[in-house]
Enzyme design. Structure first.
Site, PDB file in Angstrom:
ATOM      1  N   GLU A  53     -17.290  48.941 -17.680  1.00 14.87           N
ATOM      2  CA  GLU A  53     -16.461  48.087 -16.809  1.00 14.87           C
ATOM      3  C   GLU A  53     -17.307  47.365 -15.763  1.00 14.87           C
ATOM      4  OE1 GLU A  53     -13.065  50.233 -15.329  1.00 14.87           O
ATOM      5  OE2 GLU A  53     -12.365  50.747 -17.349  1.00 14.87           O
TER       6      GLU A  53
ATOM      7  N   GLU B 131     -11.426  53.405 -23.365  1.00 19.79           N
ATOM      8  CA  GLU B 131     -10.310  53.982 -22.625  1.00 19.79           C
ATOM      9  C   GLU B 131      -9.075  53.157 -22.954  1.00 19.79           C
ATOM     10  OE1 GLU B 131     -11.161  53.837 -18.430  1.00 19.79           O
ATOM     11  OE2 GLU B 131     -13.192  54.640 -18.681  1.00 19.79           O
TER      12      GLU B 131
END
Length: 331
Positions: free
Chosen positions: A161, A260
């Site tokens: 991320e 995720e």
């Protein structure tokens, strides 16, 4: 956006809004329309270059991150064992998080590996410019040595991320991240840590904004592409949420891991179950997706739009259990 589930989710947003008070609950949407094709398909069918962690020829590896009650050896094992018991199957991928200074090869890491799981290490490296200045060389070498010593293939998500706006102060820019990635990978090579599959994992939102591709180190540097995707603030089909990523990923000869994914409690039990049902068929419609890992956690301090644990939600967990038992994900 696809009719059916997409329309239902839009109506849910219009009626319930994107945030809810303590006593507010969004209306539960009906089941998605499964007669139309799922939104978002990566058309690349391979073959894929995946590094030491080989992508399955068919289907996808099934895994999760499970937040333990205590970040200890016993706590981590208990969390994984509890979910595996509820699902009636072992996880093929166990996601685990490490700060920059935390080494791989803990007792729980070794136990998961001994059981046959693949470890996906989400490693929060630090400021990219300080890495490039050589300030962390000893730490990086120590981590490379620790990874080498476990002697089995691992997935390594280096600063996942990285495209998040709140990380810009340490990421600086896409070119800075790319340079740091190459710098770290070169040290791993010098230390003989050749059991790593390098996983590049931005956010679905970064592809919606259009800035995530600017952080990509290149096909010669990456073994698996990856995306983190949530129905949190936005309650839309997973194929719509990660559609821009899938379009991009189809142009690269790499398998995809969904690093995720999660659906927030704010959207109600029935809504969560419907979203997961659509997610399962979306994953199956994408032959490039070779691994998935649910984010089984309620992070502390987050509101209902960022609480994703399925345990304790019978309808949602039932759909998750169906995904876990699907032969497509039992590899």
């Amino acid at each position: 956006m696809r009719k059916g589930l997409a329309l239902v989710l839009l109506l849910t947003l219009l009626v319930g809004g994107c945030s809810f008070g303590k006593d507010d609950k969004p209306p539960a949407p009906p089941a998605p329309d499964l007669t139309s094709a799922p939104a978002g398909v990566a058309v690349n069918k391979g073959p894929f270059e995946s590094g030491p962690v080989k992508a399955p020829a068919r289907g996808a590896l099934f895994g999760a991150w499970i937040k333990p009650d205590a970040l200890t050896h016993v706590g981590r094992l208990a969390a994984v064992d509890s979910l595996q018991s509820d699902l009636g199957r072992p996880l093929r991928i166990v996601n685990t998080y490490r700060r920059f200074e935390q080494m791989v090869g803990t007792p729980s890491d070794k136990e998961f590996l001994a059981r046959g799981a693949t470890l996906m290490v989400s490693w929060a490296t630090g400021d990219n410019r300080s890495i490039l200045d050589g300030e962390h060389d000893d730490l990086i070498r120590k981590q490379a040595q620790a990874v080498r010593k476990i002697k089995v293939p691992v997935l390594l998500r280096m600063r996942w991320e990285m495209d998040r706006p709140n990380l810009r102060a340490t990421m600086w820019s896409g070119p800075d991240y790319i340079a740091a990635w190459k710098y770290v990978r070169a040290i791993f090579k010098e230390e003989g840590a050749d059991n790593v599959s390098w996983v590049w994992c931005p956010t679905a939102e970064g592809f919606m904004r259009g800035d995530a591709p600017g952080f990509y180190p290149g096909d010669d540097q990456v073994d698996w592409t990856c995306v983190d995707v949530y129905a949190g603030e936005r309650f839309e089909p997973i194929g719509d949420l990660m559609g821009p990523f899938l379009t991009w990923a189809a142009q690269h000869p790499k398998p995809i891991v969904i690093g995720e994914f999660g659906v927030a409690k704010a959207w109600g039990s029935a809504g969560r179950a419907a979203w997961l049902k659509d997610a399962r068929r979306t994953f199956k419609a994408n032959p490039q997706i070779k691994a998935i890992a649910y984010f089984e956690s309620d992070p502390e301090g987050n509101g209902p739009n960022k609480q994703f644990q399925l345990t304790g939600d019978p309808a949602a967990f039932r759909e998750f259990h169906q995904m876990a038992k699907d032969p497509y994900f039992t590899k």
